[in-house]
Scaffold this active site. Sequence first.
Site, PDB file in Angstrom:
ATOM      1  N   ASP A 178       0.828  -1.209   0.000  1.00 34.00           N
ATOM      2  CA  ASP A 178       0.000   0.000   0.000  1.00 34.00           C
ATOM      3  C   ASP A 178       0.864   1.261   0.000  1.00 34.00           C
ATOM      4  O   ASP A 178       0.883   2.029   0.967  1.00 34.00           O
ATOM      5  CB  ASP A 178      -0.945  -0.012   1.208  1.00 34.00           C
ATOM      6  CG  ASP A 178      -1.997   1.083   1.123  1.00 34.00           C
ATOM      7  OD1 ASP A 178      -2.174   1.659   0.026  1.00 34.00           O
ATOM      8  OD2 ASP A 178      -2.653   1.356   2.148  1.00 34.00           O
ATOM      9  N   GLU A 179       1.563   1.478  -1.104  1.00 33.60           N
ATOM     10  CA  GLU A 179       2.330   2.705  -1.309  1.00 33.60           C
ATOM     11  C   GLU A 179       1.840   3.398  -2.578  1.00 33.60           C
ATOM     12  O   GLU A 179       1.301   2.766  -3.475  1.00 33.60           O
ATOM     13  CB  GLU A 179       3.815   2.396  -1.469  1.00 33.60           C
ATOM     14  CG  GLU A 179       4.460   1.758  -0.259  1.00 33.60           C
ATOM     15  CD  GLU A 179       5.935   1.494  -0.502  1.00 33.60           C
ATOM     16  OE1 GLU A 179       6.752   2.347  -0.121  1.00 33.60           O
ATOM     17  OE2 GLU A 179       6.251   0.432  -1.079  1.00 33.60           O
TER      18      GLU A 179
END
Length: 315
Positions: A175-176
């Site tokens: 989750d970047e």
Amino acid sequence: MFTLVRSRARTAALALSAVAALAFGTTATTGAAAAPAPAPNPAPAPVSAKRGPTSVAYVEVNNNSMLNVGKYTLANGGDKVFDVAVIFAANINYDTGKKAAYLHFNENVQRVLDNAATEIRPLQQKGIKVVLSVLGNHQGAGFANFPSKQAASTFAKQLSDTVAKYKLDGIDFDDEYAEYGNNGTGQPNASSFVHLVTALRANMPGKIISLYNIGPAASRLSYGGVDVSSKFDYAWNPYYGSWQVPGISLPKSKLSPAAVEIGGTSQGTVADLARRTVDEGYGVYLTYNLDGTDRSADVSAFTRELYDSDAVYTR
């Protein structure tokens, strides 16, 4: 302090020259022929005698071949060094017309998938699991902001359909670079990732789901009395050259507090983190950026500690 973000993520997230998207469980292609029929199931992998932590290798397929993962064996016994190979990376994109997230492959990821017979199957035949990492792409879509349970389930089906189509071994969540709020998307909410992981696990009960322990999704693992921690097979530290135990309720055997960049983290640190992995009873060791050069010295720095053996590179 440690290096907190990977150059690899930005490179993969911005590579948009060719797109292959799985939207609402169907495949869409842009400027390319339809993907070929899936290859047959890989042959049974040989039984390994190796004992010790699971070794994981992320590969930047924009620059390097997945086949590099299979080129390393242990000098003592000849077993493979790496147990899990991660294709880095597909993206979660946002369709502004449909106001929905969809799965996107840049041209390099699509090439690996379309050529699974020569890029993926040889690894699986050696007993190496191959999973697909999915990463944000600056468009506002992320794992933590699905507006409904149905929206999360729709994306989960796109993921599981991809695993089935290309006969992969699982999905990795990173989750970047989502940039929540772009394109009018919502901010992270408490339910989104729980719904997504729950649906994905239901869709592919025998496959790997792993967590790159970073971003809003990684801190939102419980909602409405449901904790999805146990639905993950692995979770790992995202900060290379450091030791950090992932904040998820999994046994030590499924955690990698160590994270190293091959060729970027000193061999002394690589060895120290491997030694600590064994001494403290953790079951996973994470590496990133395996390229096509002979990295046997860097790889041996951790295999000596994990498996009591040097690593051998074979072209």
